[in-house]
Design an enzyme around this catalytic site. Structure first.
Site, PDB file in Angstrom:
ATOM      1  N   TRP A 170      47.207  32.660   9.972  1.00 42.96           N
ATOM      2  CA  TRP A 170      46.066  32.238   9.154  1.00 42.96           C
ATOM      3  C   TRP A 170      45.670  33.326   8.163  1.00 42.96           C
ATOM      4  O   TRP A 170      44.917  33.083   7.232  1.00 42.96           O
ATOM      5  CB  TRP A 170      44.877  31.814  10.026  1.00 42.96           C
ATOM      6  CG  TRP A 170      44.106  32.949  10.660  1.00 42.96           C
ATOM      7  CD1 TRP A 170      44.589  33.884  11.504  1.00 42.96           C
ATOM      8  CD2 TRP A 170      42.713  33.253  10.493  1.00 42.96           C
ATOM      9  NE1 TRP A 170      43.595  34.745  11.888  1.00 42.96           N
ATOM     10  CE2 TRP A 170      42.433  34.392  11.292  1.00 42.96           C
ATOM     11  CE3 TRP A 170      41.673  32.675   9.769  1.00 42.96           C
ATOM     12  CZ2 TRP A 170      41.157  34.959  11.365  1.00 42.96           C
ATOM     13  CZ3 TRP A 170      40.409  33.243   9.852  1.00 42.96           C
ATOM     14  CH2 TRP A 170      40.155  34.370  10.632  1.00 42.96           C
ATOM     15  N   ASP A 171      46.189  34.536   8.353  1.00 43.52           N
ATOM     16  CA  ASP A 171      45.960  35.639   7.422  1.00 43.52           C
ATOM     17  C   ASP A 171      46.177  35.198   5.972  1.00 43.52           C
ATOM     18  O   ASP A 171      45.472  35.633   5.065  1.00 43.52           O
ATOM     19  CB  ASP A 171      46.954  36.771   7.698  1.00 43.52           C
ATOM     20  CG  ASP A 171      46.878  37.335   9.098  1.00 43.52           C
ATOM     21  OD1 ASP A 171      46.423  36.612  10.004  1.00 43.52           O
ATOM     22  OD2 ASP A 171      47.292  38.488   9.288  1.00 43.52           O
ATOM     23  N   GLU A 197      39.151  37.566  18.838  1.00 47.20           N
ATOM     24  CA  GLU A 197      40.047  37.276  19.973  1.00 47.20           C
ATOM     25  C   GLU A 197      39.639  38.026  21.237  1.00 47.20           C
ATOM     26  O   GLU A 197      40.318  37.912  22.261  1.00 47.20           O
ATOM     27  CB  GLU A 197      41.491  37.599  19.590  1.00 47.20           C
ATOM     28  CG  GLU A 197      42.033  36.627  18.545  1.00 47.20           C
ATOM     29  CD  GLU A 197      43.397  37.037  18.002  1.00 47.20           C
ATOM     30  OE1 GLU A 197      43.689  38.251  18.001  1.00 47.20           O
ATOM     31  OE2 GLU A 197      44.165  36.152  17.582  1.00 47.20           O
ATOM     32  N   LYS A 202      36.015  41.962  18.204  1.00 49.11           N
ATOM     33  CA  LYS A 202      37.215  42.557  17.616  1.00 49.11           C
ATOM     34  C   LYS A 202      37.161  42.507  16.096  1.00 49.11           C
ATOM     35  O   LYS A 202      37.510  43.454  15.415  1.00 49.11           O
ATOM     36  CB  LYS A 202      38.438  41.793  18.118  1.00 49.11           C
ATOM     37  CG  LYS A 202      39.763  42.310  17.627  1.00 49.11           C
ATOM     38  CD  LYS A 202      40.887  41.400  18.114  1.00 49.11           C
ATOM     39  CE  LYS A 202      42.246  41.843  17.623  1.00 49.11           C
ATOM     40  NZ  LYS A 202      43.272  40.807  17.870  1.00 49.11           N
ATOM     41  N   GLN A 203      36.782  41.356  15.572  1.00 52.33           N
ATOM     42  CA  GLN A 203      36.801  41.194  14.121  1.00 52.33           C
ATOM     43  C   GLN A 203      35.782  40.131  13.732  1.00 52.33           C
ATOM     44  O   GLN A 203      35.344  39.354  14.564  1.00 52.33           O
ATOM     45  CB  GLN A 203      38.184  40.798  13.641  1.00 52.33           C
ATOM     46  CG  GLN A 203      38.598  39.374  13.978  1.00 52.33           C
ATOM     47  CD  GLN A 203      39.996  39.048  13.461  1.00 52.33           C
ATOM     48  OE1 GLN A 203      40.975  39.182  14.159  1.00 52.33           O
ATOM     49  NE2 GLN A 203      40.078  38.592  12.224  1.00 52.33           N
TER      50      GLN A 203
END
Lengths: 771, 771
Positions: free
Chosen positions: A359-360, A490, A602-603
Site C-alpha cells: 500500500w506504500d 501494526e 508504530k506509525q
C-alpha cells in the site's frame, strides 16, 4: 547509530575510505537503476568479503514456496520474490597471477562517489596485493536513463610497476537469492553464446516456475591509453556464463581501460525464441554508439528528470543532500513507462519484503509521481491496480466474500496475494482504502474524470462491495462495526473498530456513491454500460448509505479525540518520552504481546486518517489528535515520521515538522535503523518530498485550484521545487521573507495562496511576504 | 465420516478386513504402549504401502529448528519433537525368494485384534504372493506392562505349500520423522553389535543435539512346531542396524514361529557407556524368563490396571467399547512412575503436536489419574511442573516479566517453550490458571496439604506474580483489565478481558492468598522459610487483593450471562444450527479472519470456567450460560464435548450430555475428525471418563467428603466404576432404578449423596433409589 559515513555534498554521496564492515550498507546506498533494472554497488572485481549481490530486473520474480510455521486457511502457496538476476557487473582481474580482491589487498586512496546529477557510480582506489603488486583503479558505471535495457562500465587500471594483467569481463547467471525459503536456486540456464565475430557474449537464463527468460549480454573492449593495439580476448563459456579474458603486459604508469557494454533483455518485452538474437543486435547498437554518446544521452535524460523533480534547499547542505538522494532513488526505481511495474519497498536495492507492491505505493509514493512526472505515470500506477481487479476479486472470494467484492493484496507481484501472516494478510485491509483514495487523489489533481468512467468506478465498486460485506451490524451498539482488523499501526492486531480503517471505508462508500451519481449525470451512456456490467442497483446504494449514516467510529469525547480503536483507553497510558532509551526500538526489545498490549504506536494511524481526509476536520480537532497520538508514537516504521511532519506543518508546529522531516530524509544515509545494508527504504523516500511540498509549502488542490500555505524551517535559508499541475509547470521558492511562485507556462494560472488568490500570467513570478 | 470400521466388542477392537486406505488409521487405533514406550501398529513384515512408522520412547525428543514465516521477539529457537525411534518391530520375510508385503500380496482372512483386557495386539492373515506362494501368519505383540523396557513379538508362519522361507528379525535405527521442519535425520548411529554367542543384537543410536542415547536390542529364536531342530541365523549388521536371517524349508502345513524379545534402554535411565552392555543383560533376562512368563506377568499387570480404572457400561456395547478404549490408551500413555514424563496430546501414537505437555494434562487428564491411580501418580504430574518452575520464570522473563513471575509454556518437553504462534505462545496464558487449579484439585481430593508447603505455594506464587503483572489498570473503566489474550476458544485471538482467563486469574490470586495464610497458621516454620525464599510481603498480598476486589469480568446483564470476552455481543449472533453442513468444520472451510470475526466457539471457554469453578455459581446461572454458549460452539477441538457433557449433566440436560459423551468416547474409533491416522486424541480420552464419573455420576469432593448426584442415560441399563479416595476404594454402580455404592475398604466412609449423607461400613454396599 552510524552517522556521517558519507560527506555532505549538494549533488553527491561520497565515501572516502573502504571499510569492509560498512561494505554491504554502501552497496545499498550507492545503488543505481533506471526504473527498468537496478543494481547494488557490488564491486566489479572479485570480492571475497561480506557482500549482498543484487542485480534486479523489473517484473522478473520467483514464486518461492511459502514458509510458515502454522498454516491458516487462505494463505497463499507462494511468496513472489524479487530476484537476484544474472550478474553483469563482473570484471575479474588478476595482477601478475594474483586475484584483485579488496578483502585481501591493502587499500588506499579509496573513493566512491554517487553522482546524482548525472546518475553515475564512480569508484577509485589503489590496491597493493599480497604479492606486493600495486594497481590503481578508476571505475565508472551507469544504467542508462535513456535506454531501458542498457548499462555501461568503464574500468581503468593503472600499473604502479610492471605487471602481467589478466582481466575477464563476464556475465554469470548462476546466482542465488539470499532470501530463499528453501535454499533453492531460482534460475535454470538456457543458453550461453558468443557472436560469430566473438565480440559479444550472451547468457540466457530462465526463472524456475515463472519461466521468465532473461538474456544478459556484454561486449567488452580494452584500450590502452595512447596505443592502437587491438587486444583480442580468449572467450570461454559454461552453460551458466560467458567470459572474455584479456592477457596483457602493463608497464609501470601505463593504464588500460576495459569498457563493458551490457544489455539486459527479458521475455517481458521480447519473444523467448528471439531473446538471444535481439540481445546481440542491441549490444551491437550500444557498441556502435560508443561510450561517450551513451554517457551523454544518459546524462541528458537525468538532466531532464531533475528539471522535473528537483527540490532545492538553501542553507542546509545535509537536508539538501537528503532530499536529492530520495528523489534520485525514486526516479531510479519507477519511471512510470510501464503499467506492469510498481514500486517495491526496497526498489532495486535489496531483496527484503519480496513482492513489489504494497500500500506504500498509493499511500506514500503516488503524490510524488503525480506532481513531478507526466500524468501518464500516475495513471499507470492506478492502471496497475485496475488490471489486477480480477485477482483482487478472486482474493476476496478465497476469504469468503462474494458478488464482486475486491480485496487487493497486501503484497503482490501479479495481483495475487503473497503475504502469509493472518493478522496482516487477512486483516490489514485498510490497503483497500488507500487504493480507492489514490483514484480520488488522481482525479482531484488532474481533473481526468474520464478515468472514473473508463476504470475508476469499477475499482471503487469492487472495494465498496468488500467494505459492505466486511462491516457487520452490532445489535449491542445499534451501529455498524468493523471487527478484527489491523490498522496502519501494526503494533495492534485483530482489533475492533479501527478508526482509520472504518473512516476510510465510510469515505470509500461515499465517494463511490458520488462517482456513480456523477457518471450517471455526466456520462450517462458509459454509466449505463457500467451499471449493467457491474449489476449495481439502488438497493446496493441504499445499503451503502445505511453504513455511511450509522457507522461506529470510536472517539473519546472528554479528550476530544478519535480513538485509534475501540478500547484504546483501557491501555496503560505511557508516553514515548517516558520510555527508557535502552528499550528502544521496542520491536527489538519487547516480545510481541507486550508491544500489542502497550499504547505505543508504530506509525501514523489516526494521524494517517487526518492526513488523508483533513478537509473533514477542523484544525483544533487535528491538533488535539496529533498531540495525543504523536506522544505515543515510536515511529518504528519508515513510513511514519513523514506523515506526522506534514500534519505538524498543517497545525504550524514547525519544529516538530522539521525534526520529523529530518528522520525521513536521511533515514538511509544516516542509517537510523541500522538496516540500510539490506536495501534502501525506497517507498518512504517519497515521504521527504511530501514533508516539504505538502508539509512546509502546504500544497493542496482545493476546488480544482492549486493551493499553498508555506512555512519555512528556521534552519533553512530557502527551499524551492517545481510541480506539474494540469498542463502548468509551477516553480515555488520559499525564503524566510517571502514566497515566490513562478508560472513556467504560456497561459495564466490562478492559485489560492492562504486565504487569497493569485493570478499569475505566463512566465511571470509573484512574490508574497511571509507572515 | 468413517464409521463401523471396527466391530463392537466389550473388550476388543476388531478389524476384519485389510484395506490399504485405512491402514494408517488402523496403525494409530491399534497402538500399544506401557507409559515408558509405545508403538504404532506398523506391520512386522515389509509393507511398501502408505504407512506412518512410529516407535516412541518416553522423554526422548529432538529440538527441531523453528520453522516460522515471520519471526517475533520471544519465539523459541526450536520445537521439541516427539521422536520416531529405532524400529524394533521389523521381521522381514521372504517366501521362495519373494518379499512378503501386504501391499503386493493378495490378502484374505485378515483379522487384527486389540485385546484391551490383556494388552495384546494380535494379527492373522493369509497372503498369496505374486509368485503364487501362499502363507498364513499369526502374530502377537505386546509391550510389557510389567517390565518398562521390554517388548515381545511372536510371529507364526504356516506354509500352504512347500516353500523356502527366509525370515530376518531386525533392529533399524535409520528412521525418519515425518514431521521434520528441514527434512533432517534426527539420529546418528553410535554402535551396532552382536553378543559373543551371536544370539543378541543391539543397535545404539543417539539423537542429534539432545544426545539422548537409545539402545534397541533383540534376541530372536525360531521354533518349528513338533521339532527340536535348532535354527541358526546368519547375522549381519551395518552402522545403523542388526539383522538375524534364518533360512529354512517349510513343507505344506508346517508352521514356524519367530519369537523376538526386544529391549529398549535409554540414557534417561542408564549411563551412556554401559548402555549396550545393560541391554545385553536385559535381553538375556527376557530370554531366560521366556515368552509364556513374560506374557503372564504382562497380563497380570493389565488385570491390576483394570481393577483400578475400569468403567462398565451395561446395555450399550459401543459406549462400553469406547470408554474402555479410552481408559486403555490413557493407561498405555502414562503410568505416573516417572515425574520426568507427561501426557502428550497424541501419546505414543503419532508425531503431531510435537512436544509432550500441553494444558491438556492439568485441565483434562489430571482427574482421571487422581481418581484411578495411586496418589503418587497425580503428585508426579504436579511435580513435573514444579520441577520446571525455574524455566517458567525464565520464560516469563523473556517476555518482559520480572520478580519471579512464572509463565508455564504452552507446549514443552523440558520446561522450555516450544510453540511459536504469538497469539498462542504469548497470549494463551490461561494455561497458567489450569496449572494452579490442578494443585487445588489435588489437595481438595487427597487432603495432602503438606504438598502446599513442600511445593505448591511456590508454583502458586510464581503464577500469581505473573497475573499481577499481566493485569493492568484501566482508568477508563476504573477496573483492572487483562488485555491481549487468547482464551481456551482459539477461534478468538488477542482479545481483551476473556472471562475465563480473568476469572481464573482472580481465583488463583485468591487461592494463593488463602494458601499463604493457611501455611502461616498451620505450618508456621515452613511458611517462614518460604516467605523468605520467595520474598513475599504484605504489600504484595495487598496488590493481589486490589485485583481480586476490582477485576473487570465482562457480562451481559440483560441476558444474564458472562461474556466470553469484552465486545462478544458486537458479533453477528448466528447459531451453529443455522450453519450449512457444507461449511463445517469451519476450520476447513473458512479463512482464519472469518472464523475470528464469527461468534462461533471452538471449544468450551466460559463453559470451561463454569466447569472448574461451579461452586461460585448457582445452577440457573450455569444453565443460562451453557444454553447460550453451547448453541454457538462448533466443538472443533476434541477437548470440547466432554466438558460440555459434564456441565449438561450438572444442569440435568441428560440427552445433551449423552450426545456430547458419545462424541468424546468414540472420537477416534469412529474417526469423527478424519484424522485418526495422524495419531489418537490421547488427552481428550480422559474426557469420556470425566463425562461419566463427573458428569453422569456427578462425583465431586465437597468439604472433604466424596459426593455423588447420579443420573443415567436412557440408552444404558447400568454403569459402574471404581475410584480411589483418601485410602478408600469405592465402587459405584448406577442402574435405571438405583445407585449402589460399595465400600471396598476396611473402614467406614461417609459419603454425601445428593442432599443427604450415607455412612457405609467396610465391605458393605448401600443402595439409593433414583429420583
Amino acid at each position: 547509530m552510524l552517522k556521517n559515513l558519507y560527506a555532505p555534498h549538494e549533488w553527491q554521496i561520497i565515501e572516502e575510505t573502504f571499510d569492509a564492515k560498512h561494505h554491504e550498507m554502501s552497496e545499498s546506498i550507492f545503488s543505481i537503476g533506471n526504473g527498468h533494472m537496478g543494481q547494488r554497488a557490488n564491486f566489479e572485481e572479485t570480492y571475497s568479503g561480506q557482500s549482498l549481490q543484487g542485480t534486479y530486473v523489473a517484473g522478473i520474480y520467483y514464486p518461492d514456496k511459502t514458509k510458515v510455521g502454522w498454516w491458516k486457511n487462505g494463505y497463499p502457496e507462494y511468496f513472489a520474490k524479487v530476484l537476484n538476476a544474472p550478474n553483469w557487473t563482473g570484471i575479474a582481474v588478476k595482477v601478475s597471477g594474483e586475484v584483485l580482491d579488496l578483502a585481501t589487498a591493502s587499500v588506499s586512496s579509496f573513493k566512491r562517489i554517487l553522482d546524482m546529477k548525472q546518475g553515475l557510480l564512480k569508484r577509485e582506489f589503489t590496491a597493493t596485493l599480497p604479492n606486493g603488486k600495486t594497481v590503481s583503479v578508476n571505475a565508472c558505471r551507469f544504467i542508462s536513463m535513456d535506454r531501458d535495457e542498457a548499462a555501461v562500465i568503464s574500468y581503468a587500471i593503472t600499473a604502479n610497476s610492471d605487471v602481467e594483467l589478466e582481466v575477464s569481463p563476464y556475465v554469470d547467471a548462476q546466482v542465488r537469492n539470499k532470501d530463499s525459503n528453501y535454499d533453492e536456486l531460482f534460475w535454470t540456464p538456457v543458453s550461453s553464446h558468443f557472436s560469430d565475430d566473438s565480440d559479444a557474449g550472451v547468457v540466457v537464463a530462465q526463472t524456475k516456475k515463472t519461466a521468465f527468460g532473461v538474456a544478459t549480454g556484454m561486449i567488452a573492449h580494452v584500450e590502452k591509453r595512447a596505443s592502437t593495439v587491438q587486444f583480442k580476448p580468449e572467450n570461454s563459456k559454461t552453460e551458466w556464463n560467458v567470459a572474455s579474458t584479456y592477457r596483457l603486459q602493463l608497464k609501470q604508469g601505463e593504464t588500460v581501460t576495459i569498457y563493458k557494454y551490457v544489455a539486459v533483455l527479458s521475455t517481458l518485452n521480447h519473444k523467448p525464441e528471439s531473446l538471444q538474437s535481439a540481445t546481440l543486435v542491441y549490444l551491437r547498437e550500444l557498441r556502435t554508439a560508443g561510450y561517450d554518446d551513451l554517457l551523454k544521452d544518459h546524462v541528458t535524460a537525468w538532466h531532464n528528470k531533475w528539471q522535473e523533480s528537483d527540490v532545492i534547499i538553501e542553507g542546509d547542505i545535509e537536508a539538501q543532500q537528503g532530499i536529492r538522494y530520495n528523489i534520485f532513488q525514486l526516479n531510479q526505481t519507477y519511471s512510470g513507462k510501464d503499467a506492469r511495474f510498481n514500486i517495491g519497498p526496497k526498489g532495486f536495492t535489496g531483496e527484503k519484503y519480496g513482492g513489489s507492491t504494497y500500500w506504500d505505493t498509493e499511500a506514500f509514493c503516488f503524490p510524488f509521481y503525480l506532481s513531478t512526472a507526466s500524468q501518464e505515470v500516475a495513471k499507470n500506477l492506478l492502471l496497475y491496480r485496475y488490471k489486477q481487479l480480477g485477482k483482487a476479486i478472486e482474493n476476496a472470494e478465497k476469504l469468503g466474500f462474494t458478488a464482486g467484492a475486491a480485496l487487493f493484496p497486501m503484497v503482490t507481484m501479479n495481483g495475487e496475494e503473497c503475504h502469509n501472516e493472518w493478522e496482516i494478510t487477512f486483516e490489514e485491509i485498510h490497503r483497500n482504502g488507500a487504493i480507492a483514495f489514490a483514484i480520488y487523489d488522481y482525479v482531484r489533481y488532474t481533473n481526468d474524470k474520464q478515468y472514473l468512467a473508463d476504470y475508476g468506478l469499477e475499482v471503487l465498486v469492487g472495494i465498496s462491495r468488500f467494505w459492505k460485506q466486511r462491516i457487520t451490524f452490532s445489535k449491542a451498539k445499534n451501529k455498524f462495526v468493523m471487527l478484527g482488523v489491523t490498522g496502519p499501526n501494526e503494533y495492534e492486531n485483530n482489533i475492533n473498530n479501527n478508526w482509520y480503517t472504518s473512516t476510510l471505508a465510510v469515505w470509500t462508500l461515499r465517494y463511490t456513491t458520488e462517482t456513480y451519481k456523477f457518471l450517471k449525470e455526466m456520462h450517462p451512456a458509459e454509466n449505463k454500460a457500467l451499471v449493467q456490467k457491474l449489476s449495481i442497483d439502488e438497493a446496493e446504494l441504499k445499503d451503502w448509505d445505511d453504513i455511511i449514516r450509522n457507522m461506529y467510529l470510536p472517539e473519546d469525547k472528554d479528550l476530544g479525540i478519535f480513538l485509534q480503536q475501540e478500547g484504546y483507553m483501557d491501555k496503560e497510558q505511557i508516553l514515548v518520552s517516558e520510555l527508557p532509551a535502552s528499550q528502544r526500538p521496542i520491536n527489538q526489545h519487547w516480545s510481541w504481546d507486550r508491544i500489542l498490549r502497550s499504547c505505543f504506536i508504530k506509525q501514523a494511524d489516526v494521524v494517517q486518517g487526518l492526513y488523508c481526509l483533513e478537509d473533514q476536520f477542523d484544525v483544533d480537532t487535528i491538533r488535539r489528535n496529533f498531540e495525543f497520538y504523536e506522544q505515543r508514537t515510536v515511529h518504528e516504521s519508515s513510513l511514519s515520521p513523514c506523515i506526522h511532519s506534514v500534519v505538524a506543518s498543517k497545525i504550524k508546529q514547525l519544529d516538530k515538522a522539521y525534526e520529523l522531516y529530518l528522520r525521513t530524509a536521511r533515514l538511509d544515509l544516516d542509517d537510523y535503523n541500522n538496516e540500510a545494508r539490506e536495501g534502501l527504504h525506497i517507498t518512504s523516500m517519497s515521504g521527504a518530498w511530501l514533508a516539504i511540498v505538502k508539509g512546509f509549502a502546504g500544497m493542496r488542490v482545493k476546488s480544482d485550484t492549486l493551493y499553498f500555505d508555506p512555512i519555512i524551517p528556521k534552519q533553512w535559508e530557502a527551499f524551492s521545487f517545481r510541480i506539474k499541475f494540469r498542463g502548468y509547470v509551477i516553480l515555488v521558492r520559499v525564503t524566510k521573507l517571502q514566497t515566490s511562485i513562478q508560472n513556467i507556462s504560456d497561459k495564466d494560472i490562478t492559485i489560492k495562496f492562504r486565504e487569497g488568490f493569485l493570478q499569475i500570467p505566463p512566465r511571470q513570478t509573484v512574490n508574497e511576504l511571509n507572515r
